[in-house]
Design an enzyme around this catalytic site. Structure first.
Site, short mmCIF file in Angstrom:
data_model
loop_
_atom_site.label_atom_id
_atom_site.label_comp_id
_atom_site.label_asym_id
_atom_site.label_seq_id
_atom_site.Cartn_x
_atom_site.Cartn_y
_atom_site.Cartn_z
CB ALA A 1 -0.93 0.01 1.21
CE LYS B 1 -0.46 2.65 -7.22
NZ LYS B 1 0.81 3.33 -7.57
CG ASP C 1 9.63 7.20 -5.48
OD1 ASP C 1 10.56 7.60 -4.76
OD2 ASP C 1 8.65 6.58 -5.05
#
Length: 502
Positions: free
Chosen positions: A21, A42, A135
């Site tokens: 999560a 997702k 990221d």
């Protein structure tokens, strides 16, 4: 926390278990409705599905990631909307990730290089397609054994915060701090535009972590970590890892340069240089940058040199940051445009914000409060020159010695509403401060994003104003003070607080 449970049928997929999560949604292992295989589904959290900003980000994830076709990138199979909830079906990877592998300590150099090389190839493919990942970190590098016994597979996942290089939509103008701070490039932290070499910087931080068992920059708080990326010199990995060739120091000095132009031309070139340095002890050629029409070498820091950043532009102001770090107040470094006047108790006879002018806010000072911007990406502007919600313009503020908050913004929107956003060390500090607030009318509404609030109403000498606190972590470290000339308490709540992106 999770909306779906094992056995649930969602968009035709049978949910088997939760895989993980994040801030925007949860990921589930699910059985494909027609094919004999598992997929990773997702799902955007239902609390955000109705918000057009969050929906736009989520939908863009599928559009951008679905354009990529590479053996080292997790594939997107399908996407859709079910009962107003957005979802993406992705390639399911059985195995672990590089972050889990690091729990046992540093990886063997050859394995670390193999992981970095595969990740670099995935990133260069994305960059060629016009996408950034933004990221890159060990947790987003999946590791799995090849079906044919060909060794470890490496796949880069979570392009959920990727953006097209030529994108200019408002969804990215909020300045959300999306990168994990330990791996974030300086330009992602001080408001400059990110590019492919931003991903390279994050990959270099990841490779450093794989080889050394720790990332290049560590700190006990977000402000100090941001300062390290912006100001501190690149640590010498040869002084951390026994037997590491000193030539590797030059690779990281270049890949982690504060100025993106001083880094390698591609991620693959960076990893190739690291491989050469590790195996032969030979440093890569120094990067050349155009300066006045001629090429000039970048000066790598020599061994034993004092603590200075490797790039001249980053060295300016370095001493001030180091002094603040030594005092343990890095997050309070600021040159403000407005001086706040909170002194540990509420003065109900005056508007909480003053208008005392001061020097302009600097980019580095603004970066010290990036954790607060990350909490409210759709409210606060990304930097002093941009605007937030409803044209909100903000200045990063200093404080009086008696104030109990750490960092603050003083903001005004295009309709004249004034709001102070004050970040504190911990929820306990907020509790102690609120205990000093005089008794008055209190309401407990919910924000636009469903977060519980406690709103105290006061009447100052110039009119009504609100003190707003958040009841749930991590927002419980922040207080808002709201003033809107000519508006009642309830009008401020109904016309701004209930609709603001909080």
């Amino acid at each position: 926390m999770h909306e779906l449970r094992a056995g649930d049928i969602f968009a035709g997929y049978r949910i088997e278990r939760v895989l993980g999560a994040g801030g925007m949604g949860s990921v589930y292992a699910a059985r494909h409705p027609r094919l004999p295989r598992l997929v990773a589904v997702k799902l955007l959290h239902s609390a955000y599905s109705a918000d057009p900003v969050f929906r736009g980000r989520f939908e863009r994830e599928a559009d951008l990631a679905g354009r990529l076709d590479h053996p080292n990138i997790v594939a997107i199979h399908d996407r859709g909307s079910e009962d107003g909830r957005l979802w993406i079906a992705m390639q399911y990877i059985a195995g672990s990730d590089a972050e889990t592998a690091l729990r046992a300590g540093a990886l063997a150099p050859q394995r670390a290089l193999r992981i970095a090389r595969s990740t670099a190839e995935a990133l260069d493919c994305a960059h060629t397609a016009g996408l950034l990942h933004r990221d890159v970190k060990p947790a987003n590098i999946l590791l799995s054994e090849s079906a044919g016994g060909g060794g470890e597979r490496v796949l880069l996942t979570d392009f959920g915060i990727a953006k097209a290089l030529d994108e200019g939509t408002a969804l990215t103008r909020t300045g959300t701090l999306v990168a994990t701070l330990r791996y974030a490039a300086p330009e992602q932290l001080d408001g400059r535009a990110a590019g492919p070499r931003s991903d390279q910087y994050s990959l270099a931080c990841t490779l450093f972590h794989l080889l050394a068992g720790r990332p290049p920059f560590t700190a006990t708080n977000a402000g100090a970590l941001i300062g390290a990326h912006l100001m501190h010199p690149v640590p010498r990995i040869s002084e951390i890892v026994a037997g590491m060739p000193t030539a590797v120091d030059a690779v990281f000095a270049r890949a982690l340069a504060k100025d993106p132009e001083h880094r390698f031309a591609s991620c693959a070139e960076m990893v190739a240089a690291a491989c050469t340095a590790l195996t032969t002890g030979t440093a890569p050629a120094r990067p050349m940058t155009g300066l006045g029409g001629s090429a000039q070498p970048v000066d790598y820091p020599a061994r034993g040199r004092a603590h200075f950043a490797t790039d001249a532009g980053a060295r300016r102001g370095n001493a001030a940051w180091w002094v603040a770090g030594a005092l343990g107040v890095a997050v309070m470094i600021a040159i403000a445009t407005v001086v706040l006047t909170i002194r540990g108790s509420v003065d109900t006879g005056a508007v909480p914000a003053s208008t005392t002018a001061a020097p302009a806010t600097t980019v580095h000072a603004w970066a010290a409060a990036r954790p607060t911007i990350a909490m409210f990406p759709d409210l606060l502007p990304a930097n002093p020159d941009s605007a937030g919600y409803r044209g909100l313009r903000c200045s990063f503020a200093t404080k009086s010695p008696e104030a109990v908050w750490d960092t603050g913004f003083d903001c005004t929107d295009r309709e004249g509403l004034q709001v102070q956003v004050l970040a504190h060390k911990d929820p306990g500090t907020v509790e102690r401060f609120v205990a000093t607030v005089p008794a008055g009318a209190t309401q407990q509404p919910r924000s636009r994003y469903g977060r519980p609030l406690t709103v105290h109403s006061f009447n100052g000498s110039t009119g009504p104003w609100l003190l707003v606190r958040f009841d749930a972590a991590p927002y419980s470290t922040v207080l808002l003070q709201v003033y809107w000339k000519g508006h009642t308490h309830q009008e401020m709540i109904d016309q701004w607080l209930s609709t603001a992106p909080l």
